[in-house]
Enzyme design. Structure first.
Site, PDB file in Angstrom:
ATOM      1  N   TYR A 104      19.051  28.456   9.205  1.00  0.00           N
ATOM      2  CA  TYR A 104      17.857  29.136   9.715  1.00  0.00           C
ATOM      3  C   TYR A 104      17.813  29.085  11.236  1.00  0.00           C
ATOM      4  CZ  TYR A 104      15.559  29.508   5.158  1.00  0.00           C
ATOM      5  OH  TYR A 104      15.226  29.838   3.877  1.00  0.00           O
TER       6      TYR A 104
ATOM      7  N   ARG B 282     -10.615   0.226  15.917  1.00  0.00           N
ATOM      8  CA  ARG B 282     -10.538   1.150  14.794  1.00  0.00           C
ATOM      9  C   ARG B 282     -11.477   0.684  13.688  1.00  0.00           C
ATOM     10  NH1 ARG B 282      -4.801   1.633  11.703  1.00  0.00           N
ATOM     11  NH2 ARG B 282      -5.454  -0.498  11.216  1.00  0.00           N
TER      12      ARG B 282
ATOM     13  N   LYS C 201       0.853  -1.201   0.000  1.00  0.00           N
ATOM     14  CA  LYS C 201       0.000   0.000   0.000  1.00  0.00           C
ATOM     15  C   LYS C 201       0.886   1.248   0.000  1.00  0.00           C
ATOM     16  CE  LYS C 201      -0.299  -0.270   5.071  1.00  0.00           C
ATOM     17  NZ  LYS C 201      -1.122  -0.742   6.193  1.00  0.00           N
TER      18      LYS C 201
ATOM     19  N   MET D 279      14.564  23.630   3.191  1.00  0.00           N
ATOM     20  CA  MET D 279      13.667  23.001   2.209  1.00  0.00           C
ATOM     21  C   MET D 279      14.443  22.160   1.194  1.00  0.00           C
ATOM     22  SD  MET D 279      10.831  24.680  -0.346  1.00  0.00           S
ATOM     23  CE  MET D 279       9.775  25.361   0.912  1.00  0.00           C
TER      24      MET D 279
HETATM   25  C1  LIG Z   1      -0.343  -1.783   6.812  1.00  0.00           C
HETATM   26  C2  LIG Z   1      -0.887  -3.037   7.346  1.00  0.00           C
HETATM   27  C3  LIG Z   1      -0.042  -4.131   7.598  1.00  0.00           C
HETATM   28  C4  LIG Z   1       1.455  -4.057   7.502  1.00  0.00           C
HETATM   29  O1  LIG Z   1       1.967  -3.548   8.718  1.00  0.00           O
HETATM   30  P1  LIG Z   1       3.542  -3.477   8.966  1.00  0.00           P
HETATM   31  O2  LIG Z   1       3.653  -3.013  10.368  1.00  0.00           O
HETATM   32  O3  LIG Z   1       4.071  -2.465   8.005  1.00  0.00           O
HETATM   33  O4  LIG Z   1       4.078  -4.834   8.720  1.00  0.00           O
HETATM   34  C5  LIG Z   1      -0.626  -5.319   7.996  1.00  0.00           C
HETATM   35  N1  LIG Z   1      -1.975  -5.427   8.161  1.00  0.00           N
HETATM   36  C6  LIG Z   1      -2.806  -4.388   7.949  1.00  0.00           C
HETATM   37  C7  LIG Z   1      -4.269  -4.571   8.165  1.00  0.00           C
HETATM   38  C8  LIG Z   1      -2.295  -3.163   7.556  1.00  0.00           C
HETATM   39  O5  LIG Z   1      -3.122  -2.132   7.360  1.00  0.00           O
END
Ligand SMILES: *Cc1c(COP(=O)(O)O)cnc(C)c1O
Length: 352
Positions: free
Chosen positions: A250, A129, A33, A298
């Site tokens: 800065y 959640r 993702k 930046m």
């Molecule tokens: C993003 C996600 C993972 C992966 O988690 P990591 O900590 O990056 O291994 C696994 N399960 C779900 C439901 C997620 O949303």
């Protein structure tokens, strides 16, 4: 050309996938993702396509991008659909939707499926959640089971605190999950990276590896079994010697205490390098550890050079093999996940 490079080592990605799958046992989803945590989802998916039991993404768009690039492995939508009409796309592209709320369940059952669908039914085992409460889980499961288009159901849940080894929450979630799943047949999936590595009881039919797949420990520090996939480097393109008691950058937040050689490097917070990781955050110059001095701007960062390190043109690793991104995250009060997701404007190159 500006010398900021994100090198993505796909051989390391494959190594991590195989290592994690072996530790977990069973099957393993490669979680790609958010553009593979900033590493490039299409390239990462193709590098893993002949190894991975499946991929996991957060949105239908992410899944369609993979399918249109030629990926045929299973793809799980971790959060399911965001509106009922998306089930048509799930159907067309043969995706495996997560179902974590009543409206998703009802819309799935109401949809006119052309093909059988494999559903990932989410339980809220304590993170509160998303997912069905344990006491509602059997009825959700049964409703899906009675839908003739549902070909199978994977029972899954997600941990809130798996990256904290002494947090009793994980054990409580495991217990709640197992109790509520009693008598419900089908595959199960519980473990994210932290649980794959550290919670043997959470290893079920499917693991879901995200951060560790990119070679980074979810516990901070370095896990020697994993190989960092991204190496972010730049070069020194300016150099000067400052007298003692000279401010830098800065806010004039840093003053030299001695005569100091300062290197200017092409990277800044517009590239996703965290601004809060300013003075004292580690970098490696030609492989040798040094530090940032002054604030991250930046487009530029100032680093301390020492006599043995080269000046103009020297390679500076922001993170990768010498500096672990967990060190940068700690310096910035962030987690490596969000730093990866912020990387932009760098030139991405991929090595097999
Ligand atoms: C993003 C996600 C993972 C992966 O988690 P990591 O900590 O990056 O291994 C696994 N399960 C779900 C439901 C997620 O949303």
């Amino acid at each position: 050309m500006r010398p900021l490079n994100a090198r993505i080592r796909l051989d390391n990605l494959r190594h991590n996938y195989q290592t994690l799958k072996q530790i977990h046992g069973g099957k393993m989803l490669a979680v790609i993702k958010a553009d593979a945590y900033g590493h490039g989802a299409v390239r990462c998916a193709h590098a893993l396509s002949n190894l991975a039991d499946g991929f996991a993404v957060a949105t239908v768009d992410e899944a369609v991008e993979l399918r249109e690039s030629g990926i045929t492995n299973p793809i799980v939508l971790l959060e399911g659909v965001f509106e009922a009409t998306e089930y048509a796309i799930v159907d067309k592209y043969n995706l495996w939707p997560g179902v974590g709320s009543q409206w998703q369940l009802e819309a799935l059952i109401a949809h006119h499926w052309q093909n059988p669908v494999k559903v990932w039914l989410k339980m809220d085992s304590g993170m509160h959640r998303a997912g069905f409460f344990p006491h509602n889980y059997t009825s959700a499961y049964t409703a899906l089971k009675q839908c003739k288009h549902v070909d199978s159901i994977v029972k899954f849940s997600h941990f809130a605190c798996a990256d904290e080894p002494d947090n009793g929450m994980t054990e409580m979630q495991l217990e709640a999950f197992d109790l509520a799943c009693e008598g419900l047949e089908g595959e199960e999936s519980l473990a994210n990276s932290a649980a794959i590595l550290n919670v043997p009881e959470a290893r079920r039919d499917w693991g879901r590896a995200g951060l560790a797949l990119y070679g980074i420990s979810p516990f901070g520090g370095v896990d020697e079994r994993l190989k960092p996939v991204m190496r972010l480097t730049s070069r020194v393109f300016g150099e000067r010697v400052l007298q003692p008691h000279s401010p830098i950058g800065y806010g004039a937040t840093f003053y030299t205490s001695k005569s100091t050689r300062v290197g200017l490097i092409a990277c800044g917070y517009a590239d996703g390098y965290p601004r809060r990781a300013s003075t004292n955050s580690p970098v490696a110059i030609e492989g040798k550890r040094s530090r940032i001095i002054g604030r991250v701007s930046m487009d530029m960062i100032t680093v301390e050079l020492d006599a043995s390190q080269e000046g103009l043109g020297a390679e500076v690793e922001l993170w990768g093999d010498v500096v672990n991104i967990n060190e940068v995250a700690e310096a910035a009060g962030m987690i490596p996940y969000e730093i990866f997701c912020n990387v932009k404007r760098a030139k991405f190159t991929y090595s097999e």
